[in-house]
Design a protein around this motif. Structure first.
Motif, PDB file in Angstrom:
ATOM      1  N   THR A   8       0.866  -1.180   0.000  1.00 50.95           N
ATOM      2  CA  THR A   8       0.000   0.000   0.000  1.00 50.95           C
ATOM      3  C   THR A   8       0.900   1.227   0.000  1.00 50.95           C
ATOM      4  OG1 THR A   8      -0.104   0.040   2.409  1.00 50.95           O
ATOM      5  CG2 THR A   8      -1.841  -1.171   1.267  1.00 50.95           C
ATOM      6  N   LEU A  27      -1.752  -1.645  -3.874  1.00 55.15           N
ATOM      7  CA  LEU A  27      -2.867  -0.728  -3.679  1.00 55.15           C
ATOM      8  C   LEU A  27      -2.359   0.709  -3.560  1.00 55.15           C
ATOM      9  CD1 LEU A  27      -4.887  -2.748  -1.017  1.00 55.15           C
ATOM     10  CD2 LEU A  27      -5.222  -2.726  -3.487  1.00 55.15           C
ATOM     11  N   LYS A  29      -2.968   4.618  -2.507  1.00 54.47           N
ATOM     12  CA  LYS A  29      -3.750   5.419  -1.563  1.00 54.47           C
ATOM     13  C   LYS A  29      -4.405   6.564  -2.312  1.00 54.47           C
ATOM     14  CE  LYS A  29      -0.682   4.409   2.305  1.00 54.47           C
ATOM     15  NZ  LYS A  29       0.307   4.967   3.209  1.00 54.47           N
ATOM     16  N   ILE A  31      -7.167   4.185  -0.448  1.00 50.43           N
ATOM     17  CA  ILE A  31      -7.652   2.843  -0.794  1.00 50.43           C
ATOM     18  C   ILE A  31      -9.148   2.749  -0.555  1.00 50.43           C
ATOM     19  CG2 ILE A  31      -7.415   0.382  -0.268  1.00 50.43           C
ATOM     20  CD1 ILE A  31      -4.581   1.119   0.835  1.00 50.43           C
ATOM     21  N   ARG A  35     -11.781  -2.298  -3.376  1.00 57.33           N
ATOM     22  CA  ARG A  35     -10.476  -2.644  -3.953  1.00 57.33           C
ATOM     23  C   ARG A  35      -9.622  -3.389  -2.927  1.00 57.33           C
ATOM     24  NH1 ARG A  35      -6.934  -4.694  -5.967  1.00 57.33           N
ATOM     25  NH2 ARG A  35      -5.228  -3.810  -7.160  1.00 57.33           N
ATOM     26  N   PHE A  36      -9.692  -2.967  -1.666  1.00 56.81           N
ATOM     27  CA  PHE A  36      -8.966  -3.648  -0.597  1.00 56.81           C
ATOM     28  C   PHE A  36      -9.467  -5.088  -0.440  1.00 56.81           C
ATOM     29  CE2 PHE A  36      -8.818  -4.937   3.896  1.00 56.81           C
ATOM     30  CZ  PHE A  36      -7.439  -4.979   4.075  1.00 56.81           C
TER      31      PHE A  36
END
Length: 164
Positions: A8, A27, A29, A31, A35-36
């Motif tokens: 992330t 991922l 930010k 987020i 999607r997570f």
């Protein structure tokens, strides 16, 4: 095995390079929750796939490991003639000899594959492929005559029909 990693970060320029290091997902930010969750699903799917590969690669043992006196012995399933309960001990019979082992019948029954072995009496467990014949409430394994318990008789007959 290495951990499954989800990176992330706020820097998109390293995304492509991260996959060279076995990263499951990358991922950016801020987020979003959907999607997570998708990234977490990827991790779970890869873990499941790895687990299935491990279970298919595991080779089932082809022998029984027992402790006789101070020695550990490996007896191949093909050499087992039958096993007899003897209180808190079992007698393991092969064509060559008998071994007295500090183990219960329930313990040894759990260790042996149920597809190849069956308890035919409260005191006897046998490899199904070693039965020469069955007559009444007895089976013949080599020169041994082994009783068949009434509660085990029907299942034994059914199992013998299956392997013919």
């Amino acid at each position: 095995p290495p951990p499954r990693v989800i990176l992330t970060t706020a820097y998109s320029e390293f995304a492509l390079e991260s996959y060279d290091y076995g990263v499951v997902d990358y991922l950016l930010k801020p987020i979003e929750l959907p999607r997570f969750l998708k990234a977490v699903d990827k991790v779970m799917a890869s873990a499941e796939k790895e687990k299935k590969q491990e279970t298919t690669e595991v080779v089932s043992p082809q022998s029984l490991v027992i402790k006789v006196d101070a020695d550990w012995m490996r007896i191949p399933y093909s050499e087992l003639a039958y096993i007899q309960s003897w209180g808190n001990y079992i007698k393991v019979f092969t064509a060559q000899q008998m071994y007295l082992v500090a183990m219960t019948m329930t313990e040894v029954e759990r260790r042996l594959p149920s597809t190849q072995f069956m308890r035919i009496h409260k005191s006897y467990l046998i490899p199904l492929n070693k039965i020469d014949r069955m007559s009444g409430n007895e089976v013949f394994v080599g020169t041994a005559v082994i009783p068949v318990g009434l509660t085990y008789r029907r299942e034994l007959i059914d199992r013998l029909k299956e392997i013919q």
